[in-house]
Design a protein around this motif. Structure first.
Motif, PDB file in Angstrom:
ATOM      1  N   VAL A  36      38.616  39.316  25.574  1.00 59.97           N
ATOM      2  CA  VAL A  36      37.452  40.141  25.372  1.00 59.97           C
ATOM      3  C   VAL A  36      36.377  39.687  26.177  1.00 59.97           C
ATOM      4  O   VAL A  36      35.765  40.765  27.028  1.00 59.97           O
ATOM      5  N   TYR A  37      35.969  38.437  26.498  1.00 66.20           N
ATOM      6  CA  TYR A  37      34.754  38.135  27.005  1.00 66.20           C
ATOM      7  C   TYR A  37      35.024  38.005  28.602  1.00 66.20           C
ATOM      8  O   TYR A  37      34.144  38.838  29.157  1.00 66.20           O
ATOM      9  N   ALA A  38      36.075  37.835  29.263  1.00 60.70           N
ATOM     10  CA  ALA A  38      36.107  37.773  30.725  1.00 60.70           C
ATOM     11  C   ALA A  38      36.395  39.281  30.974  1.00 60.70           C
ATOM     12  O   ALA A  38      35.651  39.704  31.830  1.00 60.70           O
TER      13      ALA A  38
ATOM     14  N   ILE B  39      43.441  34.579  35.213  1.00 61.82           N
ATOM     15  CA  ILE B  39      44.318  35.724  35.336  1.00 61.82           C
ATOM     16  C   ILE B  39      43.840  36.808  35.128  1.00 61.82           C
ATOM     17  O   ILE B  39      44.315  37.822  35.737  1.00 61.82           O
ATOM     18  N   ILE B  40      42.770  37.102  34.342  1.00 59.51           N
ATOM     19  CA  ILE B  40      42.349  38.518  34.033  1.00 59.51           C
ATOM     20  C   ILE B  40      41.601  38.976  35.103  1.00 59.51           C
ATOM     21  O   ILE B  40      41.722  39.915  35.737  1.00 59.51           O
ATOM     22  N   GLN B  41      40.847  37.975  35.826  1.00 60.18           N
ATOM     23  CA  GLN B  41      40.037  38.354  37.082  1.00 60.18           C
ATOM     24  C   GLN B  41      40.939  38.550  38.192  1.00 60.18           C
ATOM     25  O   GLN B  41      40.788  39.546  38.923  1.00 60.18           O
TER      26      GLN B  41
ATOM     27  N   SER C 295      39.480  20.040  24.810  1.00 60.03           N
ATOM     28  CA  SER C 295      40.007  19.949  26.196  1.00 60.03           C
ATOM     29  C   SER C 295      41.119  21.085  26.174  1.00 60.03           C
ATOM     30  O   SER C 295      41.081  21.849  27.252  1.00 60.03           O
ATOM     31  N   LEU C 296      42.084  21.249  25.181  1.00 54.06           N
ATOM     32  CA  LEU C 296      43.147  22.599  25.201  1.00 54.06           C
ATOM     33  C   LEU C 296      42.226  23.693  25.437  1.00 54.06           C
ATOM     34  O   LEU C 296      42.637  24.662  26.100  1.00 54.06           O
ATOM     35  N   ARG C 297      41.270  23.849  24.574  1.00 55.41           N
ATOM     36  CA  ARG C 297      40.525  25.070  24.605  1.00 55.41           C
ATOM     37  C   ARG C 297      39.794  25.496  25.968  1.00 55.41           C
ATOM     38  O   ARG C 297      39.923  26.642  26.273  1.00 55.41           O
ATOM     39  N   PHE C 298      39.273  24.502  26.490  1.00 53.48           N
ATOM     40  CA  PHE C 298      38.883  24.647  27.880  1.00 53.48           C
ATOM     41  C   PHE C 298      39.973  25.098  29.255  1.00 53.48           C
ATOM     42  O   PHE C 298      39.957  26.038  29.836  1.00 53.48           O
ATOM     43  N   VAL C 299      41.179  24.571  28.922  1.00 54.08           N
ATOM     44  CA  VAL C 299      42.479  24.948  29.626  1.00 54.08           C
ATOM     45  C   VAL C 299      42.853  26.141  29.515  1.00 54.08           C
ATOM     46  O   VAL C 299      42.973  26.999  30.414  1.00 54.08           O
ATOM     47  N   PHE C 300      42.835  26.805  27.912  1.00 53.86           N
ATOM     48  CA  PHE C 300      43.201  28.156  27.613  1.00 53.86           C
ATOM     49  C   PHE C 300      42.291  29.170  28.019  1.00 53.86           C
ATOM     50  O   PHE C 300      42.591  30.234  28.749  1.00 53.86           O
ATOM     51  N   ALA C 301      41.205  28.644  27.981  1.00 58.92           N
ATOM     52  CA  ALA C 301      40.068  29.816  28.232  1.00 58.92           C
ATOM     53  C   ALA C 301      39.998  29.856  29.882  1.00 58.92           C
ATOM     54  O   ALA C 301      39.793  30.828  30.390  1.00 58.92           O
ATOM     55  N   PHE C 302      40.013  28.643  30.691  1.00 59.02           N
ATOM     56  CA  PHE C 302      39.888  28.923  32.108  1.00 59.02           C
ATOM     57  C   PHE C 302      40.904  29.625  32.709  1.00 59.02           C
ATOM     58  O   PHE C 302      40.828  30.530  33.534  1.00 59.02           O
ATOM     59  N   THR C 303      42.022  29.217  32.090  1.00 62.37           N
ATOM     60  CA  THR C 303      43.385  29.910  32.564  1.00 62.37           C
ATOM     61  C   THR C 303      43.561  31.488  32.492  1.00 62.37           C
ATOM     62  O   THR C 303      43.763  32.285  33.291  1.00 62.37           O
ATOM     63  N   THR C 304      43.088  31.881  31.096  1.00 63.80           N
ATOM     64  CA  THR C 304      42.989  33.181  30.569  1.00 63.80           C
ATOM     65  C   THR C 304      41.934  34.041  31.622  1.00 63.80           C
ATOM     66  O   THR C 304      42.281  35.136  32.185  1.00 63.80           O
ATOM     67  N   SER C 305      40.852  33.471  31.858  1.00 62.94           N
ATOM     68  CA  SER C 305      39.906  34.154  32.356  1.00 62.94           C
ATOM     69  C   SER C 305      40.400  34.170  33.812  1.00 62.94           C
ATOM     70  O   SER C 305      40.243  35.312  34.691  1.00 62.94           O
TER      71      SER C 305
ATOM     72  N   LEU D 224      35.222  41.753  29.557  1.00 58.64           N
ATOM     73  CA  LEU D 224      34.156  42.855  29.374  1.00 58.64           C
ATOM     74  C   LEU D 224      32.829  42.235  30.392  1.00 58.64           C
ATOM     75  O   LEU D 224      32.362  43.001  30.960  1.00 58.64           O
ATOM     76  N   THR D 225      32.895  40.841  30.626  1.00 60.79           N
ATOM     77  CA  THR D 225      31.986  40.307  31.541  1.00 60.79           C
ATOM     78  C   THR D 225      32.175  40.893  32.660  1.00 60.79           C
ATOM     79  O   THR D 225      31.078  41.057  33.610  1.00 60.79           O
ATOM     80  N   PHE D 226      33.251  40.542  33.489  1.00 66.43           N
ATOM     81  CA  PHE D 226      33.515  41.091  34.691  1.00 66.43           C
ATOM     82  C   PHE D 226      34.053  42.455  35.328  1.00 66.43           C
ATOM     83  O   PHE D 226      33.768  42.811  36.335  1.00 66.43           O
ATOM     84  N   PHE D 227      34.103  43.229  34.368  1.00 64.10           N
ATOM     85  CA  PHE D 227      34.445  44.483  34.532  1.00 64.10           C
ATOM     86  C   PHE D 227      34.137  45.792  33.815  1.00 64.10           C
ATOM     87  O   PHE D 227      34.298  46.989  34.320  1.00 64.10           O
ATOM     88  N   VAL D 228      33.134  45.648  32.774  1.00 66.62           N
ATOM     89  CA  VAL D 228      32.690  46.478  31.915  1.00 66.62           C
ATOM     90  C   VAL D 228      31.611  47.424  32.871  1.00 66.62           C
ATOM     91  O   VAL D 228      31.352  48.740  32.818  1.00 66.62           O
ATOM     92  N   MET D 229      30.845  46.641  33.789  1.00 67.09           N
ATOM     93  CA  MET D 229      29.732  47.212  34.493  1.00 67.09           C
ATOM     94  C   MET D 229      30.536  48.230  35.703  1.00 67.09           C
ATOM     95  O   MET D 229      30.121  49.144  35.876  1.00 67.09           O
TER      96      MET D 229
END
Length: 298
Positions: free
Chosen positions: A107-109, A246-248, A234-244, A111-116
């Motif tokens: 949702v976040y990545a 990949i989406i980009q 720490s795990l949350r950061f890893v999953f968030a960074f990896t997902t963001s 929306l942030t990088f592509f909605v505009m």
């Protein structure tokens, strides 16, 4: 005695039906009121407390408290130490928790990088107006943070306090995210701006806020062990960074693959929604909140 209590600790609890243990605990209790403890008795006192900490059955714990006349203050200290030192989570619980940030970042990545880019290049809306609408929506977002935090704190269900707010609002996240990337191209500009603004506010100030606040609160509700909380973060950061990341990396390729038009953006949004719902559900079901204990209100 030390060896005996540690054996009970290692086996998962103190067996109050064991006569040798009962005798040892009784002797320790009798020494509690002595002003001058010897080193041996001080060690026995500590082992007694940790023996009680090892109890995992609440009824057995209450019986022990009643038998050895432990005060309310001491009970709270004992429970607090138990929560701080006991390990609550297996590796799969931690990985399951981390997977919740896959859901958050689709949702976040996205929306942030592509909605505009989608709104200006594909739908043809004015970036300045879109930016203004997004800024106005932040006002509602700030208000909703307080509201949902209070609602979560007052929630008491079989699933716990936070997990229901993490599970069900994410379905709304999915609907709103898809709607934002499925603006009808045949509508007029005013209707398109209104359509975007309504679903953007519902997503950011409503469903996403509820889900994300509940997700953040889970670290304090599933474990009281500080080391485990750090590991979850720490795990949350890893999953968030990896997902963001990949989406980009893949989104433009996916849009191009599906035709590089408005329909393509809808398909990609739907793919991300499905991934988000699955990962969010896995995260919710992989964890169990700790039961509320009365000392928390003392």
């Amino acid at each position: 005695m030390k060896q005996l209590v540690f054996e009970r600790l290692n086996s998962g609890g103190v067996d109050l039906s064991d006569q040798e243990t009962r005798n040892a605990l009784f002797v320790i209790k009798e020494d509690r009121n002595l002003k001058n403890h010897s080193n041996e008795n001080e060690e026995a006192e500590e082992l007694y407390l940790y023996g009680l900490l090892a109890l995992t059955n609440l009824r057995a714990f209450i019986r022990a408290v009643d038998k050895y006349e432990v005060s309310i203050e001491e009970i709270c200290i004992i429970v607090e130490k138990l929560m701080e030192e006991k390990r609550y989570l297996k590796w799969y619980n931690m990985v399951g928790y981390g997977s919740g940030d896959i859901a958050g970042n689709v949702v976040y990545a996205f929306l942030t990088f592509f909605v505009m880019i989608y709104l200006s290049d594909t739908i043809g809306l004015n970036p300045g107006i879109i930016g203004t609408l997004m800024a106005v929506a932040k006002i509602f977002d700030g208000i909703s943070d307080v509201i949902f935090g209070s609602l979560i704190d007052k929630t008491h269900t079989k699933m716990g306090k936070a997990r229901p707010w993490m599970l069900w609002p994410y379905l709304g996240c999915g609907v709103c995210l898809f709607a934002i990337f499925a603006i009808p191209t045949s509508w007029g500009k005013t209707a398109q701006y209104a359509f975007f603004f309504i679903f953007y506010v519902m997503l950011n100030a409503g469903f996403y806020t509820a889900n994300n606040i509940a997700y953040s609160a889970l670290t304090a509700l599933v474990t009281k062990n500080e080391n485990e909380r750090v590991q979850l973060g720490s795990l949350r950061f890893v999953f968030a960074f990896t997902t963001s990341t990949i989406i980009q990396a893949v989104t433009f390729g996916l849009v191009a693959h599906f035709g590089n038009d408005a329909a393509a953006w809808r398909i990609v949004a739907l793919i991300y929604v499905v991934i988000g719902i699955i990962s969010n559900t896995i995260s919710v079901l992989s964890l169990k909140e700790l039961p509320f204990f009365f000392c928390a209100s003392i």
